[in-house]
Write an enzyme that holds these catalytic residues in place. Structure first.
Site, short mmCIF file in Angstrom:
data_model
loop_
_atom_site.label_atom_id
_atom_site.label_comp_id
_atom_site.label_asym_id
_atom_site.label_seq_id
_atom_site.Cartn_x
_atom_site.Cartn_y
_atom_site.Cartn_z
N ASP A 95 -13.42 -12.91 -11.23
CA ASP A 95 -13.42 -11.46 -11.05
C ASP A 95 -14.20 -10.84 -12.21
OD1 ASP A 95 -11.76 -11.59 -13.21
OD2 ASP A 95 -9.97 -10.92 -12.18
N ASP A 269 -7.23 -14.27 -2.25
CA ASP A 269 -6.64 -14.87 -3.45
C ASP A 269 -5.40 -14.08 -3.81
OD1 ASP A 269 -6.88 -13.35 -6.37
OD2 ASP A 269 -8.15 -12.48 -4.82
#
Length: 380
Positions: A95, A269
């Site tokens: 991320d 996720d």
């Protein structure tokens, strides 16, 4: 130049928006829809890379914010990147650090340049910009990277979210310019806009115009109801290209995975399976099972009689309860392994249902058995 990430659509399910596909990365190919275990600090808690391979994980997620602060992206880069650092030869996604900055950091100050904030570790003053986030992600060397974005609260005002979306689009463009390794690392754009359809459309239009190799849907699973999330997905996924992967960030409950797939999502996720495992809570085909509860002290059945993971083949509820109550790390390893396996295997079942064009029937049967149709406290 060939993109680092390629998506191939294999089949569309006849009755829903679900897609069967595959994603090709520099470290292997995996089938979608799929669930990614989260390895926040370059480790999925209590899991060895061999465990993750054994359960069928094709890609895992690591957090840029945490790795930037500790050990530092320079050390990971010297090690040869995340893959070598953690001895993992399959896919890695990072991320951008944005979500952590907006949720963990203290006294953050957002400007056009980026975000000034204090470290959650030691209070040190730090600054994260789109360029800095991409620099760190380039150094970490993940196969898939995320653009630096602002994740506004779901129930924020329209005017605030509009300004936030416009800034996120400008930040995405700056990140694209800063990206050094497009041939080996695929950078995704992140669609924001809270619950506002026109702002989601504006965000998607801006990002699709930048031609990212994939698109994430951010700003969901942040306190809104499952119904609200599905409402947003209903109008957001059709805005995204069919020839690129779609990734719903931070979602990991079984019902949300299935409902996300039905609406055209390919990747998910979440820390949920490992987080609840550390509290002695497991996912089973019959719903939530809190194995640390006293009623399992003499229960010598597996966690889930229908599960064929190595935990369910070899260990009993009574033994796992004993380990959890005794604060033995092995107990957390067993519950974590089972929960991750459960979600990865669920996605394999979903893939089969798409192949057979019976995903809605699969959903109905799964929800009934799991307990989602009753208000009984067994579900998530």
């Amino acid at each position: 130049m060939e993109p680092a990430i390629k998506y191939r659509l294999i089949k569309k399910e006849k009755h829903t928006g679900a897609r069967l596909g595959e994603i090709v990365t520099p470290h292997g190919t995996f089938k979608t829809p799929m669930f990614m275990p989260v390895g926040t600090q370059a480790s999925v808690k209590t899991m060895a890379p061999e465990d993750l391979k054994e359960m069928g994980a094709g890609i895992i997620l690591s957090n840029t914010y945490h790795l930037w602060l500790r050990p530092g992206e320079d050390i990971v880069e010297k090690a040869g990147g995340l893959h070598k650092f953690m001895n993992w030869d399959r896919g890695v996604l990072t991320d951008s650090g944005g979500f952590q900055v907006f949720s963990l950091a203290k006294l953050r100050d957002i400007s056009e340049e980026g975000v000034a904030f204090k470290s959650h570790l030691n209070g040190e003053k730090l600054f994260l910009s789109p360029e800095k986030a991409i620099h760190v992600e380039n150094a970490l060397g993940a196969d898939i990277m995320m653009s630096f974005d602002e994740c506004p609260p779901f129930f924020e005002s329209y005017d605030y979210v509009k300004k936030s979306v416009e800034r996120t689009s400008r930040w995405a463009e700056r990140g694209l310019i800063a990206h050094q390794n497009p041939a080996t690392q695929g950078l995704f754009g992140i669609v924001q806009g809270a619950g506002f359809e026109d702002l989601r459309r504006q965000s998607a239009r801006d990002l699709v115009g930048m031609d990212f190799p994939g698109y994430s849907i951010g700003g969901l699973s942040v306190g809104e109801s499952k119904g609200e999330m599905n409402r947003v997905l209903d109008f957001t996924t059709p805005m995204l290209p069919e020839d690129k992967p779609r990734y719903l960030m931070g979602v990991g409950s079984p019902d949300a995975l299935i409902d996300g797939v039905i609406r055209g999502v390919d990747m998910f996720d979440c820390v949920l399976p490992t987080r609840i495992a550390r509290n002695g809570t497991t996912m089973t085909s019959q719903g939530r099972l809190v194995v640390k509860n006293a009623k399992y002290s003499e229960d010598f059945r597996p966690l889930d009689p229908k599960c064929d993971c190595y935990v369910c083949k070899n260990y009993t509820r009574a033994y796992i309860r004993h380990l959890i109550k005794a604060d033995e790390t092995f107990g957390i390893h067993l519950t974590s392994y089972h929960n991750l396996y459960f979600l990865i295997n669920l996605m394999h079942q979903v893939q089969d249902a798409i192949e057979q064009d019976n995903l809605l029937e699969f959903r109905e049967a799964f929800f009934e058995e799991y307990g989602y149709n009753e208000n009984n406290g067994r579900n998530f």
